[in-house]
Design an enzyme around this catalytic site. Structure first.
Site, short mmCIF file in Angstrom:
data_model
loop_
_atom_site.label_atom_id
_atom_site.label_comp_id
_atom_site.label_asym_id
_atom_site.label_seq_id
_atom_site.Cartn_x
_atom_site.Cartn_y
_atom_site.Cartn_z
N GLY A 12 39.65 42.70 41.58
CA GLY A 12 38.58 42.05 41.33
C GLY A 12 40.34 40.62 42.59
N SER A 122 44.21 48.94 37.66
CA SER A 122 45.21 49.91 39.12
C SER A 122 45.67 49.75 38.89
CB SER A 122 44.66 47.88 40.26
OG SER A 122 43.76 47.63 40.47
N THR A 143 45.44 38.82 38.51
CA THR A 143 44.70 38.51 38.10
C THR A 143 44.39 37.18 37.59
OG1 THR A 143 43.48 38.85 35.95
CG2 THR A 143 46.33 39.38 35.68
N ASP A 145 43.11 36.28 35.20
CA ASP A 145 43.02 36.60 33.11
C ASP A 145 44.25 35.96 33.13
OD1 ASP A 145 40.26 37.01 33.88
OD2 ASP A 145 40.20 38.55 33.39
N MET A 187 35.63 32.83 32.39
CA MET A 187 35.84 33.69 33.08
C MET A 187 37.84 33.86 31.90
SD MET A 187 35.68 34.73 37.20
CE MET A 187 34.61 35.82 37.08
N GLY A 188 37.47 35.94 32.32
CA GLY A 188 39.04 36.52 31.08
C GLY A 188 38.44 36.89 30.66
N ARG A 189 38.12 38.23 31.22
CA ARG A 189 37.59 39.48 30.29
C ARG A 189 37.31 39.80 29.26
NH1 ARG A 189 36.10 43.35 34.56
NH2 ARG A 189 37.86 43.11 35.64
N GLU A 245 34.86 34.25 27.86
CA GLU A 245 33.75 35.01 28.41
C GLU A 245 34.13 36.66 27.69
OE1 GLU A 245 33.38 36.70 31.87
OE2 GLU A 245 35.46 37.26 32.59
O1 F6P Z 1 39.83 40.46 35.56
C1 F6P Z 1 39.39 39.31 36.40
C2 F6P Z 1 38.55 39.25 36.58
O2 F6P Z 1 37.44 37.55 36.85
C3 F6P Z 1 37.27 38.61 34.94
O3 F6P Z 1 37.89 37.26 34.76
C4 F6P Z 1 35.90 38.70 34.56
O4 F6P Z 1 35.82 39.28 33.43
C5 F6P Z 1 35.76 40.00 35.72
O5 F6P Z 1 36.70 39.87 36.75
C6 F6P Z 1 34.15 39.72 36.83
O6 F6P Z 1 34.57 40.65 38.12
P1 F6P Z 1 33.99 41.24 38.89
O7 F6P Z 1 34.29 41.46 39.83
O8 F6P Z 1 32.80 42.90 38.16
O9 F6P Z 1 32.31 40.82 38.22
#
Ligand code: F6P
Length: 408
Positions: A12, A122, A143, A145, A187-189, A245
């Protein structure tokens, strides 16, 4: 000796990627080296192998952009979000026929090293390719995150903290104007760093992160509603709730819109409380909640000076490491310094976490910023936190409330 360096962005996007690319190109050009910008992550190496793009077309030069007029040569790369190279966050390049072509692309470019600006996912995948292709892989963490292990900071985090902080600021006034509880999904998977930092900086009353509150159960809802009730007793009728999230619903499942879910649950629970007959919950039937999901806006914006400085330092260190003939390193920020550590020490740890479905760099329970949030009176959901008796006794009782005299 003139070296040939490849650079690509993977996973991302986030603010600051272009600033890293710029730093790499400037530092390498200074040594008289060539830098090849690989388009769309490892897909670009496949395209090189397949002859779909020629090496000379990928050469990056350090003289800014070809903007007409007096802006000719302006170096705007470090201010731009996204990635001028494009990024890749899908596919599995470890499939044999694909990996063979990617490795072939590196060979065709005759690279001495490949700088990958990416996240832990990655690095895990590309490390394998590097091993098989006998590459020199230099990894730079990025990132929003901030969950790449071994580094205290990743590119993009600081800018995202600013973006979310500004959003909280903006939401405060509409929340206050309508006596609302604003629930903001950040955000923050799998990691709550962004929610924690921005929540503190943006004046949140509640911050829920997966490390401290894995699921939203009744007890958590009760605490949040009690907090809202107490704020109301003090005369503040709005509240800001940040939810990361990665926090799951009461059944332990991920919700796409956990902010909406939480907003609905708070409203429901406040009605339950107001029916208890307890004085302090008497006006909870009027709690009005709204959810905002900030979404991909968090991945954009002009990179902050902190991210640009980090990008400059990471790019410069990557080139130094290659010049010193060090191989397969992760560039990190630790104790106010840029350092390089062997990927051989990093990748096993990342893989172990992935295997166990664990975040490689979560917010630690004893993180200093967690205790900062707690001492500011922000509800973070973990058991250790409750208002001290002394503080508790300072709250005005509903009947005595003089809103003007009470400060939050
Ligand atoms: O890892 C970075 C991030 O922005 C997360 O916080 C979020 O869940 C995810 O990527 C979203 O990714 P995508 O680009 O698949 O929507």
């Amino acid at each position: 000796m003139c070296k040939k360096i490849g650079v690509l962005t993977s996973g991302g996007d986030c603010p600051g990627l272009n600033a890293v690319i710029r730093s790499v190109v400037k530092c390498a050009s200074y040594r008289g080296w060539e830098v090849y910008g690989i388009p769309r992550g490892t897909d670009g190496l496949m395209a090189v192998y397949q002859g779909l793009c020629q090496p000379e077309d990928l050469l990056l030069h350090e003289h800014g952009f070809n903007i007409p007029g007096i802006l000719q040569g302006l170096d705007i790369l470090q201010f731009l979000s996204g990635s001028v190279l494009g990024s890749l966050s899908r596919g599995n390049p470890s499939q044999p026929e694909i990996s063979q072509q990617i490795i072939g692309g590196y060979k065709r470019l005759e690279l001495d090293a490949l700088i990958v600006i990416g996240g832990d996912g990655s690095f895990d995948i590309i490390y394998d390719l590097a091993h098989r292709g006998n590459w020199n892989l230099i990894a730079i963490p990025k990132t929003i995150d901030n969950d790449v292990p071994f580094t205290e900071r990743s590119i993009g985090f600081d800018t995202a903290v600013s973006t979310v902080t500004n959003a909280l600021y903006d939401l405060t006034f509409t929340a206050a104007s309508h006596d609302r509880v604003m629930v903001v999904q950040v955000m923050g998977r799998d990691a709550g760093h962004l929610s924690l930092y921005a929540g503190i900086a943006g004046g949140a009353d509640v911050i829920l992160i997966p490390e401290l509150v894995p699921t939203i159960h009744e007890g958590i809802l009760h605490q949040i509603c009690s907090r809202i009730a107490k704020l109301r007793q003090k005369g503040r009728r709005f509240a800001l709730v940040v939810v990361s999230e990665g926090v799951k619903n009461r059944d332990g499942r991920k919700e796409r819109y956990i902010g909406d879910y939480l907003s609905d649950r708070i409203r429901e629970h406040s009605l339950v409380l107001c029916s208890t007959g307890h004085d302090k919950y008497c006006d909870m039937n009027q709690v009005d909640t709204r959810a905002t999901t900030l979404g991909h806006i968090q991945r954009s914006g002009v990179p902050t000076s902190v991210d640009r400085l980090l990008a400059a330092a990471f790019g410069s260190k990557a080139i130094d490491v290659i010049a010193e003939n060090q191989h397969n390193q992760l560039i990190i920020w630790k104790e106010s310094q840029v350092q390089a550590i062997p990927l051989a020490d990093v990748i096993p740890e990342i893989r172990q976490c992935h295997r166990e479905n664990r975040c490689p760099a979560p917010v630690k329970h004893d993180d200093y910023m967690v205790s900062v949030a707690q001492s500011l009176g922000i509800y973070t959901g973990n058991e250790r936190f409750h208002f001290s008796d002394q503080r508790e006794s300072c709250w005005a009782e509903p009947s005595n409330v003089n809103a003007e005299a009470v400060h939050v």
